[in-house]
Scaffold this motif. Structure first.
Motif, PDB file in Angstrom:
ATOM      1  N   SER A   1       0.836  -1.201   0.000  1.00 10.19           N
ATOM      2  CA  SER A   1       0.000   0.000   0.000  1.00 10.19           C
ATOM      3  C   SER A   1       0.872   1.253   0.000  1.00 10.19           C
ATOM      4  N   TYR A   2       0.513   2.174  -0.893  1.00 10.13           N
ATOM      5  CA  TYR A   2       1.299   3.408  -1.047  1.00 10.13           C
ATOM      6  C   TYR A   2       1.299   4.220   0.242  1.00 10.13           C
ATOM      7  N   GLN A   3       2.410   4.890   0.502  1.00 16.31           N
ATOM      8  CA  GLN A   3       2.568   5.689   1.723  1.00 16.31           C
ATOM      9  C   GLN A   3       3.042   7.102   1.409  1.00 16.31           C
ATOM     10  N   ASN A   4       2.658   8.025   2.287  1.00 15.89           N
ATOM     11  CA  ASN A   4       3.327   9.322   2.383  1.00 15.89           C
ATOM     12  C   ASN A   4       3.865   9.464   3.797  1.00 15.89           C
ATOM     13  N   GLN A   5       5.036  10.051   3.900  1.00 19.30           N
ATOM     14  CA  GLN A   5       5.622  10.315   5.203  1.00 19.30           C
ATOM     15  C   GLN A   5       5.566  11.827   5.454  1.00 19.30           C
ATOM     16  N   GLY A   6       5.244  12.219   6.682  1.00 17.94           N
ATOM     17  CA  GLY A   6       5.149  13.652   6.962  1.00 17.94           C
ATOM     18  C   GLY A   6       5.102  13.943   8.445  1.00 17.94           C
ATOM     19  N   THR A   7       4.794  15.194   8.762  1.00 21.02           N
ATOM     20  CA  THR A   7       4.748  15.676  10.143  1.00 21.02           C
ATOM     21  C   THR A   7       3.376  16.281  10.415  1.00 21.02           C
ATOM     22  N   VAL A   8       2.842  16.034  11.605  1.00 21.22           N
ATOM     23  CA  VAL A   8       1.541  16.599  11.987  1.00 21.22           C
ATOM     24  C   VAL A   8       1.742  18.043  12.435  1.00 21.22           C
ATOM     25  N   VAL A   9       1.007  18.953  11.813  1.00 21.38           N
ATOM     26  CA  VAL A   9       1.112  20.381  12.132  1.00 21.38           C
ATOM     27  C   VAL A   9      -0.261  20.907  12.530  1.00 21.38           C
TER      28      VAL A   9
END
Length: 311
Positions: free
Chosen positions: A188-196
């Motif tokens: 399954s495709y993913q995006n990585q990021g930060t919660v703002v």
């Protein structure tokens, strides 16, 4: 798996200590076609008692050769490393793809990298190139090798009579077809990021969301609402996620990723997370009022929970 970051030219202390199987390719997304190539190299290395080394680049050659701006990637370098490690590779080499490196003649690249790295076998896909494709391709590689290593070409991989390719997968992700993209990826495709901090509009509607900001180079799915999972502190939670413009409230926020996490109420501002895109539910709709939106969110949650029950 050990990661080696190379700035051209290759340094003597970066040369493997024993003979290797060298796996070549850019491998954006490490999809099912790429996995065939990598697995072939790993299996061969184990069979021959050699180390497996995967050599790739820190950016797409298209950024240098075609001068493409705002190039979007299926996988970040960190994500690519994770996927490669899962396939059992011993060493992952990231070469900085500079204009100087890109200008290497094919014979120099073969001599200064493939041969210098103590390669006994090269494994790559049928369409791998190391310079101009009409000169530096897999058919011509044996002539550049001059008997110093063996060349193994992995044929084109197909599914439903369609080539499994990064360009195809990108188009699917950008056109509401992440479900099929996941089939070609093999995960399954993913995006990585930060919660703002966002506008906190969802909280007032009874659907608080984690506003996830990703790096600009990551490919984001098309506008719409999705069944997702989100990883927080190493634990996965079921969720539904909107990629959109906040059209109902006409807020000029640009494209946002807003994740409503089911049965979750913790402060996660500033945390690094991953959003995994499982299923496309619907497109973005402009509602006449908040009540219409809330009614739709109830249905989205119900549809999402039904998806998790079935899968």
């Amino acid at each position: 798996m050990e990661i080696v970051n190379v700035t051209h030219p290759l340094k003597n202390n970066q040369i493997p200590g024993s003979d290797i199987v060298l796996i070549m390719g850019f491998f954006d997304g490490v999809h099912r076609g790429h996995q065939k190539v990598i697995q072939r190299g790993v299996d061969l290395a184990r069979q021959k008692g050699l180390k497996s080394v995967l050599l790739t680049f820190d950016r797409s050659p298209r950024e240098i050769y075609q001068h493409e701006e705002n190039y979007k990637y299926i996988s970040t370098m960190e994500r690519k490393a994770e996927l490669v490690e899962e396939l059992g590779v011993d060493y992952l080499y990231f070469v900085e793809f500079t204009s100087e490196f890109a200008s290497l003649p094919p014979q120099e690249f073969v001599d200064d990298y493939m041969v210098k790295m103590r390669t006994k076998y090269i494994v790559a896909g049928f369409d791998y190139t190391y310079g101009k494709k009409d000169i530096a391709n897999m058919e011509t590689l044996p002539s550049f090798a001059k008997g110093r290593f063996e060349v193994i070409t992995v044929p084109e991989q197909m599914i439903n009579d369609e080539k499994i390719g990064s360009s195809t997968i990108k188009k699917l992700i950008l056109n509401d077809r992440v479900d099929y993209a996941n089939e070609l990826l093999g995960y399954s495709y993913q995006n990585q990021g930060t919660v703002v901090h966002g506008l906190q509009r969802g909280r007032t509607l009874g659907y608080p969301t984690a506003n996830v900001v990703t790096s600009k180079s990551q490919l984001k799915p098309s506008i719409g609402v999705y069944v997702t999972r989100i990883e927080i502190d190493g634990k996965w939670y079921p969720s539904m996620t909107s990629v959109g413009y906040n059209v109902t409230f006409k807020e000029d926020t640009g494209v946002t990723i807003e994740c409503n996490i089911f049965d979750f109420d913790e402060d996660i501002y500033g945390k690094d997370v991953r959003v995994e895109w499982l299923h496309y539910l619907r497109g973005e709709v402009k509602f006449s009022d908040a009540d219409g939106l809330v009614k739709q969110l109830h249905k989205d949650k119900e549809d999402s929970l039904n998806y998790f029950k079935k899968h």
